[in-house]
Design a protein around this motif. Structure first.
Motif, short mmCIF file in Angstrom:
data_model
loop_
_atom_site.label_atom_id
_atom_site.label_comp_id
_atom_site.label_asym_id
_atom_site.label_seq_id
_atom_site.Cartn_x
_atom_site.Cartn_y
_atom_site.Cartn_z
N GLU A 89 40.62 36.45 45.63
CA GLU A 89 39.78 37.62 45.85
C GLU A 89 40.59 38.71 46.55
N GLY B 243 40.04 41.54 48.68
CA GLY B 243 38.94 42.08 49.47
C GLY B 243 39.42 43.16 50.42
N GLY C 162 37.60 45.59 53.38
CA GLY C 162 36.39 45.93 54.12
C GLY C 162 36.69 46.96 55.18
N ASP D 184 32.48 47.07 51.75
CA ASP D 184 32.96 45.74 51.42
C ASP D 184 33.28 45.71 49.93
N VAL E 195 35.37 44.30 46.70
CA VAL E 195 36.03 43.07 46.26
C VAL E 195 36.40 43.18 44.79
N SER F 30 37.73 40.46 42.03
CA SER F 30 37.96 39.03 41.87
C SER F 30 38.73 38.74 40.58
N THR G 255 41.15 49.14 45.06
CA THR G 255 40.13 48.54 45.92
C THR G 255 40.11 49.21 47.28
N GLY H 250 27.25 36.63 50.39
CA GLY H 250 28.33 37.54 50.07
C GLY H 250 29.39 37.65 51.16
N THR I 61 31.96 33.98 51.27
CA THR I 61 33.16 33.87 50.45
C THR I 61 34.23 34.80 51.00
N ASP I 62 35.46 34.65 50.53
CA ASP I 62 36.56 35.49 51.03
C ASP I 62 36.28 36.96 50.78
N ASN I 63 36.47 37.78 51.80
CA ASN I 63 36.20 39.22 51.69
C ASN I 63 36.97 39.99 52.74
#
Length: 366
Positions: A16, A18, A20, A30, A32, A34, A61, A304, A307-309
């Motif tokens: 991921e 991510g 943020g 946030d 993401v 994937s 991103t 949400g 998970t990896d973020n």
């Protein structure tokens, strides 16, 4: 709120990408990207594919996160990035990007620990963490019980998996059942229609002489796989829903039982659960049930944020800034086996970046 640190976080430990942005304990963005679909046909994450996907997704991103938050790079008080643990190549992409942005924007850099970030993300939903915090982290790569008196400087491992992590076991059983990848969500869904008591699968390391807080799911995985193979060899239909429910129950039974025991033994009246498997509905329900009976308050972020973020990395970075922790040097390295006791990687000295060309700062996200 304006006085709280504004921090951008970058997470690339696995598949991921991510990014943020938080202000204090308030989540502003946030974003993401994937690559899970790319890995699905291989039945698991392919490190080289993950690294290349991070490289392609990184700048878009970051731009999406800044736009969503309504801020520019120059507004930031710091940039945090997962320095480890994780896949070495994937981590390198994130760390390299974070160093580049920190250099160009003349902002302090914070290399933080992936596992500590999973704990800290709960602040974005339920407010400041109690001290100490008891955390159960369950994901594809980790199953850990951690005591955190100070999330920025003092995280103590009480127990961990000695073989397969919980999420890894979900993926492997899903593969045996031909359910695809990742296995967690589909097993959770099918288990709701099955009988968790249909098959008595073993509970690893649950004996009186076994380590109190360690986990083992390899034996469970093997037991389930052999049960399925025996059914197929006999020409019988495999009751997929009952297998999913019984397997899932065996996993969450051990996880919640040991976590509640750790809270009681350490005198901690609350439990935080994080990591990708924390999105599992049965884990949440059983943890809530057992915590209520034990007088323990349960804190679980919304799925949400489990998970990896990037939000979790930004949350820990903001806490580092707020508590005045030392920033990392620009020679920060990725560490695929960074121990959880190292919540962040401080620098030997502080960089002022006086040599950064003003034109670079003026032209970046003005």
């Amino acid at each position: 709120m304006a006085d709280e640190p504004l921090v951008l976080g970058i997470e690339t430990s696995c598949d991921e990408t991510g990014v943020g942005i938080v202000r204090g304990t308030t989540l502003l963005a946030d974003a993401v990207a994937s690559s899970v679909d790319t890995h699905a046909r291989f039945g698991g994450v392919v490190p080289e594919i993950a690294s290349r996907a991070h490289l392609e997704a990184m700048v878009p991103t970051i731009e999406r996160a800044l736009k969503e938050a309504g801020v520019s790079g120059r507004d930031l008080d710091g940039i945090s990035v997962t320095a480890g643990p994780g896949l070495a190549g994937a981590l390198l992409v994130g760390v390299s990007a974070a160093k580049a942005y920190a250099y160009a924007l003349n902002k302090p850099l914070y290399g933080v620990n992936h596992l500590a970030s999973h704990i800290c993300v709960d602040q974005l939903e339920h407010g400041p963490l109690p001290e100490p915090t008891m955390a159960l982290l369950v994901s594809g790569g980790h199953s850990s019980l951690l005591l955190a008196p100070d999330i920025t400087a003092d995280v103590r491992p009480l127990g961990a998996t000695i073989d397969d992590a919980a999420g890894e076991a979900f993926d492997k059983i899903a593969r045996v059942l031909h359910l695809g990848f990742p296995g967690g969500p589909v097993i959770d869904r099918l288990a709701k229609e099955g009988d968790p008591k249909a098959i008595a699968f073993p509970r690893g390391l649950s004996g009186s002489r076994d380590p109190a807080y360690d986990f083992s799911f390899s034996g469970l995985k093997t037991s389930v796989a052999r049960w399925i193979e025996a059914k197929r060899a006999a020409g019988e239909e495999v009751p997929v829903r009952d297998v999913a429910a019984s397997f899932q129950e065996a996993v969450v039974d051990v996880l919640t039982r040991k976590a509640v025991r750790a809270c009681k033994d350490e005198g901690v009246d609350h439990l935080m659960i994080g990591g990708g498997v924390a999105a599992n509905s049965r884990l949440r329900a059983l943890a809530q049930e057992r915590c209520e009976r034990a007088g323990i308050r349960l804190r679980v972020p919304r799925p949400g944020l489990c998970t990896d973020n990037g939000a979790m990395v930004a949350a820990l970075g903001a806490e580092m800034v707020a508590r005045g922790r030392a920033a990392s040097d620009l020679d920060l390295s990725a560490d695929s086996s960074l121990p959880v006791t190292e919540t962040h990687v401080p620098g030997a000295h502080t960089h002022t970046h006086d040599h950064v060309h003003e034109v670079s700062k003026d032209n970046l996200y003005s």
